[in-house]
Design an enzyme around this catalytic site. Structure first.
Site, short mmCIF file in Angstrom:
data_model
loop_
_atom_site.label_atom_id
_atom_site.label_comp_id
_atom_site.label_asym_id
_atom_site.label_seq_id
_atom_site.Cartn_x
_atom_site.Cartn_y
_atom_site.Cartn_z
CG ASP A 170 -25.50 -32.48 -70.37
OD1 ASP A 170 -26.62 -33.04 -70.25
OD2 ASP A 170 -24.44 -33.12 -70.44
CG HIS A 253 -30.65 -36.26 -70.09
ND1 HIS A 253 -30.43 -35.38 -69.07
CD2 HIS A 253 -29.51 -36.24 -70.85
CE1 HIS A 253 -29.22 -34.86 -69.19
NE2 HIS A 253 -28.64 -35.37 -70.26
CG HIS A 256 -31.54 -34.71 -75.43
ND1 HIS A 256 -31.17 -36.00 -75.77
CD2 HIS A 256 -30.70 -33.89 -76.09
CE1 HIS A 256 -30.14 -35.94 -76.60
NE2 HIS A 256 -29.83 -34.68 -76.80
CG HIS A 270 -26.45 -33.78 -74.88
ND1 HIS A 270 -27.27 -34.89 -74.98
CD2 HIS A 270 -26.20 -33.60 -73.55
CE1 HIS A 270 -27.50 -35.36 -73.77
NE2 HIS A 270 -26.86 -34.61 -72.88
ZN ZN Z 1 -26.65 -35.05 -70.80
#
Ligand code: ZN
Length: 360
Positions: A170, A253, A256, A270
């Site tokens: 992340d 992101h 993601h 995540h």
């Molecule tokens: Zn994140």
């Protein structure tokens, strides 16, 4: 206008939970400590032993596991009944988001004490609410960041290594997404354009991961809170948290979020999906080969996924990645922070090429 936002105080170190009353006292005298059963069992004794100041009252309340409006209302009722004047969240994402929401609706200060370093959410002025059945409900954009973020590295080092590594995935995205937003002069989560300061934090975040990431992983495996481990916890939590919130997100992101449409990716954390999204973003940007190679090697050294197979996608790849690419480019997605129009076709190609590079 340029804006930087952050928590009022960030405290990190071994046995930081033992300092709760010392720092919490500045906010109030009656602290309601929220934790789920697992975290309560692990930390309640430590908190009670370390915080014996008679001027501070600690009341413990069990978090039932879902960050929903009804759970927030229930805890708010208890806070009022007990006369609590500070909310303290101890645990993972949902506990912390619930504590932030309770404090917000109760107009009380909040202390956030993460027991894992798996995302950069703790420092942010954001809370994600779910329904009681665990379905995404809404993003609660809070008017301010937590008053105190208290990070006990002695607790975090005992958490599973995969969580720390996911946090590095992340945090890895922060600099590359920041660079896009900074270059495009985009408005970040904080409501303004990125400052040089936020950009410097994002850059330091990346450099810290490359310098200390692997040793931090080994430290976590051995349950040793080494200096490298401390550095990476700070990168995952503070540098990435301030960085993303005050610079903005971009393709990593959004990709993601695109992957979340596939059931294959639901078992992944995540940061594991964000790490692959970062590689795909760099391919999309046509970044320098050495830069892409550096990110791939870093991910591989930690065991972060660099191929579709490692993301669990082995059959009907083309069709599935077309779905992911379409979701990545949905309206309102952060991929539109790019200075030019990014199409699903471009994302599709970037993901497939990232997968090829990851296999090599
Ligand atoms: Zn994140």
């Amino acid at each position: 206008m340029k804006i930087l936002i952050s928590p009022s105080k960030y405290i990190q170190g071994k046995n930081a939970l033992g300092e709760l009353s010392r720092y919490g006292k500045a906010l109030g005298r009656n602290l309601l400590v929220l934790a789920d059963d697992f975290v309560m069992k692990m930390t309640r004794g430590l908190i009670e032993e370390g915080n014996t100041d008679a001027a501070v009252t600690l009341t413990f309340e069990r978090f039932t596991g879902e960050c929903s409006r009804s759970e927030v209302d229930r805890i708010l009722g208890i806070a009022r009944e007990k006369g609590a004047d500070v909310i303290v969240g101890v645990g993972g994402g949902k506990t912390l988001d619930t504590a932030k929401a309770v404090a917000h609706f109760g107009k009380l200060p909040v202390v956030i004490a993460p027991t894992i370093a798996s995302t950069d959410a703790p420092t942010s002025a954001l809370s994600v609410l779910y329904t009681d059945d665990g379905v995404f409900d809404e993003y609660l954009l809070l008017p301010r960041n937590p008053d105190i973020v208290l990070v006990d590295t002695e607790i975090i080092v005992r958490a599973p290594t995969r969580l720390l590594v996911s946090g590095m995935g992340d945090a890895l995205a922060t600099y590359y997404e920041a660079r896009v937003c900074y270059g495009a002069r985009k408005t970040a989560m904080c409501g303004g354009q990125p400052t040089m300061a936020a950009m410097a934090l994002a850059t330091l975040c990346r450099d810290t991961l490359f310098k200390s990431g692997y040793l931090a992983k080994l430290s976590s495996d051995a349950n040793i809170a080494s200096e490298a481990f401390e550095e990476v916890v700070e990168a995952n939590t503070l540098l990435s948290g301030l960085g993303f919130e005050s610079t903005g997100l971009a393709a990593a992101h959004a990709i993601h979020n695109g992957f979340t449409v596939l059931k294959e990716a639901h078992g992944l954390y995540h940061g594991e999906k964000v790490a692959f999204g970062t590689i795909a973003q760099l391919v999309l940007e046509n970044a320098a080969p050495e830069e892409i190679e550096q990110v791939i090697e870093f991910c591989q050294s930690l065991g972060l996924p660099t191929t579709l197979e490692e993301l669990g996608i082995t059959e009907g790849v083309e069709e599935k990645i077309r779905e992911v690419a379409a979701a990545t480019c949905a309206e309102g997605e952060t991929i539109h922070n790019f200075p030019y129009v990014v199409t699903p076709e471009m994302v599709f190609n970037a993901i497939l090429l990232a997968d090829r590079l990851g296999q090599g």
